[in-house]
Write a protein that holds these residues in place. Structure first.
Motif, PDB file in Angstrom:
ATOM      1  N   GLN A 524       2.296   1.474  -7.230  1.00 43.81           N
ATOM      2  CA  GLN A 524       2.722   0.602  -6.136  1.00 43.81           C
ATOM      3  C   GLN A 524       4.241   0.623  -5.971  1.00 43.81           C
ATOM      4  OE1 GLN A 524       1.109  -3.354  -6.297  1.00 43.81           O
ATOM      5  NE2 GLN A 524       2.171  -4.022  -4.458  1.00 43.81           N
ATOM      6  N   ARG A 525       4.975   0.643  -7.088  1.00 40.55           N
ATOM      7  CA  ARG A 525       6.434   0.687  -6.992  1.00 40.55           C
ATOM      8  C   ARG A 525       6.893   1.994  -6.339  1.00 40.55           C
ATOM      9  NH1 ARG A 525       9.583  -2.815  -6.217  1.00 40.55           N
ATOM     10  NH2 ARG A 525       8.759  -4.055  -7.968  1.00 40.55           N
ATOM     11  N   GLU A 527       5.134   3.943  -4.225  1.00 40.82           N
ATOM     12  CA  GLU A 527       4.717   4.071  -2.824  1.00 40.82           C
ATOM     13  C   GLU A 527       5.371   3.043  -1.921  1.00 40.82           C
ATOM     14  OE1 GLU A 527       0.481   4.222  -2.384  1.00 40.82           O
ATOM     15  OE2 GLU A 527       0.360   6.234  -3.245  1.00 40.82           O
ATOM     16  N   GLY A 528       5.820   1.945  -2.490  1.00 42.43           N
ATOM     17  CA  GLY A 528       6.522   0.936  -1.700  1.00 42.43           C
ATOM     18  C   GLY A 528       5.676   0.384  -0.566  1.00 42.43           C
ATOM     19  N   GLU A 529       6.223   0.390   0.637  1.00 41.78           N
ATOM     20  CA  GLU A 529       5.530  -0.169   1.787  1.00 41.78           C
ATOM     21  C   GLU A 529       4.292   0.624   2.182  1.00 41.78           C
ATOM     22  OE1 GLU A 529       6.194  -3.071   3.318  1.00 41.78           O
ATOM     23  OE2 GLU A 529       7.677  -3.361   1.711  1.00 41.78           O
ATOM     24  N   ASP A 530       4.181   1.862   1.711  1.00 43.96           N
ATOM     25  CA  ASP A 530       3.015   2.684   2.046  1.00 43.96           C
ATOM     26  C   ASP A 530       1.812   2.381   1.150  1.00 43.96           C
ATOM     27  OD1 ASP A 530       4.411   4.032   4.052  1.00 43.96           O
ATOM     28  OD2 ASP A 530       5.181   5.529   2.644  1.00 43.96           O
ATOM     29  N   PHE A 531       1.994   1.525   0.159  1.00 44.64           N
ATOM     30  CA  PHE A 531       0.902   1.237  -0.774  1.00 44.64           C
ATOM     31  C   PHE A 531      -0.223   0.499  -0.057  1.00 44.64           C
ATOM     32  CE2 PHE A 531      -1.205  -1.473  -3.965  1.00 44.64           C
ATOM     33  CZ  PHE A 531      -1.591  -0.509  -4.883  1.00 44.64           C
ATOM     34  N   ASP A 532      -1.439   1.026  -0.186  1.00 50.01           N
ATOM     35  CA  ASP A 532      -2.633   0.449   0.437  1.00 50.01           C
ATOM     36  C   ASP A 532      -3.581   0.062  -0.688  1.00 50.01           C
ATOM     37  OD1 ASP A 532      -5.298   0.212   1.467  1.00 50.01           O
ATOM     38  OD2 ASP A 532      -4.700   1.299   3.268  1.00 50.01           O
TER      39      ASP A 532
END
Length: 563
Positions: A524-525, A527-532
Motif C-alpha cells: 500500500q505504501r 502504490e500510494g493513491e493507486d492502491f485498490d
C-alpha cells in the motif's frame, strides 16, 4: 517439458497417497475409497514412511528444479517441504504411539465427514458409512496394541472425546442419517461397534492411564524445529516469541486508549482509574465486563449469527472488500451436541477435491448439562460484539471466503498442500481490517472486543513458547491469560489444556497475521493513491494457501495483471 514432468510426478504421488489413505482421501473430497479405512498397523505405517522417503529422494534426483518455471519451482519447494515435514513429524513425535486422540479422529471423523460433506447421493454415503463402521473395531485393536505412554493431559482429552464417540454411535448418527430405509443396517453396525468402544473407554481410563507418564512439554529444540516446519518462513521460535511479546504490549496499550473512551458511558459519574499500569488494567477489565453483559439468549445464538452474516456480506459487497464467492455455499448450522463445550463456533470447509460441496459454519449454544453460572460466563465471553468478530474470522471474509478462493486453485500442489499459517493469518487479519474499513460504524465496544480477540492470538504464541520451552506452570499460565490477557477462567483453562496438546499450532495465528499485515503495509505504501483494497485482497487469495514467505512475490505478480 520439465513442468509437465513435475506435475505428472506429483499426480502419481498423490494418487498413491489417496489410495493408501482412504480417510484422508474422503476429507480431501475424493470419494472413491469412502468404504475403506487404511491399515494403521506399525508395519503399514513403516511402509508409508519409507515410501515418503523414497519419493523425496526421487523428487530431488529426477526433477530438474533449475529448468522449471518459477510457478513450478514454488510448487516443487512446497511439495519437498511437505515431504520433509511429514518425515520429521513421524520420526520425532510418533503420534500413533503417543497420542490416543489420533484414533478418535478415525472412530468418528471417518464416518462423520461422509454424512456431512460428500456430494454423493445420501444412500451411497450411508452405505459407505456403514462399511467404515464395520472396520472400526480393527482401529480400536490397533490403538490398544500400539499406544505406549502418552502425556496425561493428552490422554484425558482422549478419554472425554471417546465418550463423545460412544454418544455419537448411540444417538448422534441417527440425526444425520434421518429416516432412511438403511436405518436397520446403521443400527446393526452401531450395535456391533459400541461394545468395542466401551472396552476402549475402559482401556483408556485404566490401562493407559496407568502408563501415561510422558512429559507433554516438547522442549526447546523440537519446538523450534516443529515451528520452523509449520511456519516455513525462515523465522525461529525465539524470534516469534520476541515479536509476540512486543506486540502484546502494543495491543494492550491500544485497548487502554479505547477503554478510556468508553469509561464515561459504562460508568457515568464515576472517576476514571489512575493513569498508571494498575489503573489502565482496571479500566480495561471493568469496561470489558460491562460489554460482556451485552449478549443474547442461548436459544437465539443461531439467529443472531445469521443476522450478523447478512450484515457482513452487504458491507463486504458495498465497500468492495473483495468479490464474494458465488454461489454462496456457506451453511450456518447449530453445532452437534457432541462437538460442543470448547468454543462457540467452527468452520468445516468444502474439500478441495469436492469444491462445490457445502461449507459448514457451526454455532454452538451452551451444552445442555451446563449450570446457569457456566452458561452466563460462556455468553459473556461470546457476547454480541464477539459474535460479530468471530463470524468475520470464521466466515466473511475469513475462513469460508479464503478457502472458497483456495478451492479455485488450478495447481494440484497448491490445492492439496496448504499452509495453516496463511489460513489462520488471513482470518485474524480480516478482523481488524473490516473495522478499519468502517464495519460497525465506529462502535468502540466492537473495536475493544476485536482488540481483545487479537490479543488472544498474540497471547497464544507467547503461551505456546513458554509452556513448551520455558517450563511455565499452569498457575503462571492461568494468571497470564486471565489477568494480563483478559480471558475468562473457563476460556483460560481450556487454552492451557490446548497448549499442552497442540504444540506450535497456537503460534500460527500470530505469525500469519503479522506476515499479512506487513505485506499490506509495504504494498500500500508503494502504490500510494493507486492502491485498490479489493483488488489487493483478491491478489492475496489468488494463489491458494501458500506459505507466507512466497506472498510478496506472488501477490506482486498478480497485481500486474487485470483484476
Amino acid at each position: 517439458m520439465p513442468d509437465q514432468q513435475f506435475q505428472l510426478f506429483f499426480e502419481q504421488y498423490q494418487e498413491e497417497e489417496l489410495r493408501s489413505r482412504p480417510v484422508h482421501a474422503s476429507r480431501m473430497g475424493d470419494h472413491r475409497f469412502d468404504d475403506q479405512i487404511e491399515d494403521l498397523s506399525a508395519e503399514a505405517r513403516t511402509d508409508r514412511l519409507a515410501s515418503r522417503k523414497r519419493t523425496l529422494a526421487r523428487l530431488e534426483a529426477e526433477i530438474p528444479y533449475d529448468q522449471l518455471s518459477r510457478a513450478s519451482q514454488i510448487d516443487y519447494e512446497v511439495f519437498r517441504h511437505d515431504l520433509r515435514e511429514g518425515i520429521w513429524l513421524e520420526e520425532n513425535l510418533r503420534p500413533f504411539e503417543e497420542d490416543p486422540r489420533i484414533y478418535n479422529e478415525y472412530l468418528t471423523g471417518s464416518v462423520y465427514c461422509l454424512l456431512t460433506q460428500s456430494s454423493l447421493p445420501p444412500e451411497i454415503n450411508i452405505s459407505n458409512a456403514v462399511a467404515r463402521m464395520r472396520r472400526l473395531p480393527a482401529v480400536v485393536a490397533v490403538a490398544q496394541t500400539t499406544l505406549t505412554s502418552p502425556p496425561l493431559p493428552v490422554l484425558e482429552t482422549s478419554i472425554v472425546q471417546n465418550r463423545g464417540v460412544i454418544d455419537f454411535y448411540e444417538k448422534g448418527i441417527y440425526d444425520l442419517v434421518g429416516d432412511t430405509p438403511q436405518l436397520t443396517a446403521v443400527r446393526e453396525a452401531a450395535g456391533e461397534l459400541l461394545p468395542h468402544l466401551s472396552r476402549h473407554q475402559e482401556f483408556l481410563e485404566n490401562d493407559l492411564r496407568a502408563r501415561a507418564t510422558k512429559d507433554w512439554r516438547l522442549g526447546s529444540e523440537k519446538f523450534d524445529r516443529k515451528l520452523q516446519f509449520a511456519v516455513n518462513a525462515g523465522i525461529t521460535a525465539r524470534e516469534v516469541l520476541e515479536r509476540a511479546e512486543s506486540e502484546f504490549e502494543r495491543v494492550t496499550s491500544e485497548m487502554a486508549v479505547v477503554s478510556r473512551q468508553l469509561w464515561g458511558t459504562c460508568f457515568p459519574g464515576r472517576a476514571l482509574p489512575p493513569e498508571d499500569d494498575a489503573g489502565r488494567h482496571q479500566c480495561i477489565t471493568e469496561v470489558l465486563a460491562v460489554i460482556g453483559r451485552e449478549h443474547g439468549e442461548p436459544e437465539n445464538l443461531l439467529a443472531d449469527a445469521r443476522a450478523t452474516v447478512e450484515r457482513l456480506k452487504t458491507f463486504i459487497t458495498d465497500r468492495d472488500i473483495l468479490r464474494l464467492p458465488k454461489p454462496d455455499r456457506c451453511e450456518l448450522t447449530e453445532m452437534p451436541e457432541f462437538h460442543r463445550g470448547n468454543s462457540l463456533a467452527y468452520i468445516q470447509p468444502a474439500p478441495p477435491l469436492d469444491p462445490d460441496n457445502t461449507t459448514i459454519y457451526a454455532i454452538s449454544p451452551p451444552p445442555a448439562d451446563w449450570d446457569p453460572d457456566r452458561v452466563e460466563s460462556f455468553l459473556q465471553e461470546y457476547n454480541r460484539h464477539m459474535l460479530q468478530i468471530l463470524t468475520i474470522h470464521e466466515a466473511y471474509p475469513g475462513h469460508y471466503v479464503q478457502l472458497a478462493y483456495h478451492n479455485r486453485e488450478k495447481s494440484p500442489v497448491r490445492r492439496l498442500l496448504y499452509s495453516g499459517v496463511f489460513i489462520e493469518g488471513w482470518a485474524v487479519y480480516t478482523e481488524q481490517m473490516m473495522l478499519d474499513q468502517g464495519y460497525g460504524d465506529g462502535d468502540l465496544a466492537l473495536r475493544l472486543t476485536q482488540l481483545k480477540f487479537y490479543l488472544r492470538a498474540v497471547a497464544n504464541a507467547i503461551l505456546d513458547h513458554r509452556m513448551h520451552c520455558l517450563s511455565m506452570s499452569d498457575a503462571e499460565a492461568l494468571d497470564f491469560l486471565m489477568t494480563r490477557s483478559f480471558q475468562s477462567e473457563g476460556e483460560a483453562r481450556l487454552k492451557i489444556v490446548r497448549s499442552k496438546q497442540s504444540t506450535v499450532q497456537l503460534s500460527t495465528y500470530f505469525v500469519g497475521r503479522m506476515a499479512l499485515h506487513e505485506l499490506r503495509q509495504n504494498i500500500q505504501r508503494e502504490e500510494g493513491e493507486d492502491f485498490d483494497l479489493g483488488r489487493y485482497h483478491e491478489a492475496v487469495l489468488s494463489n491458494g494457501s501458500l506459505p507466507v514467505k512466497y506472498l510478496d512475490e506472488v501477490v506482486r505478480e498478480r497485481l500486474r495483471q487485470p483484476r
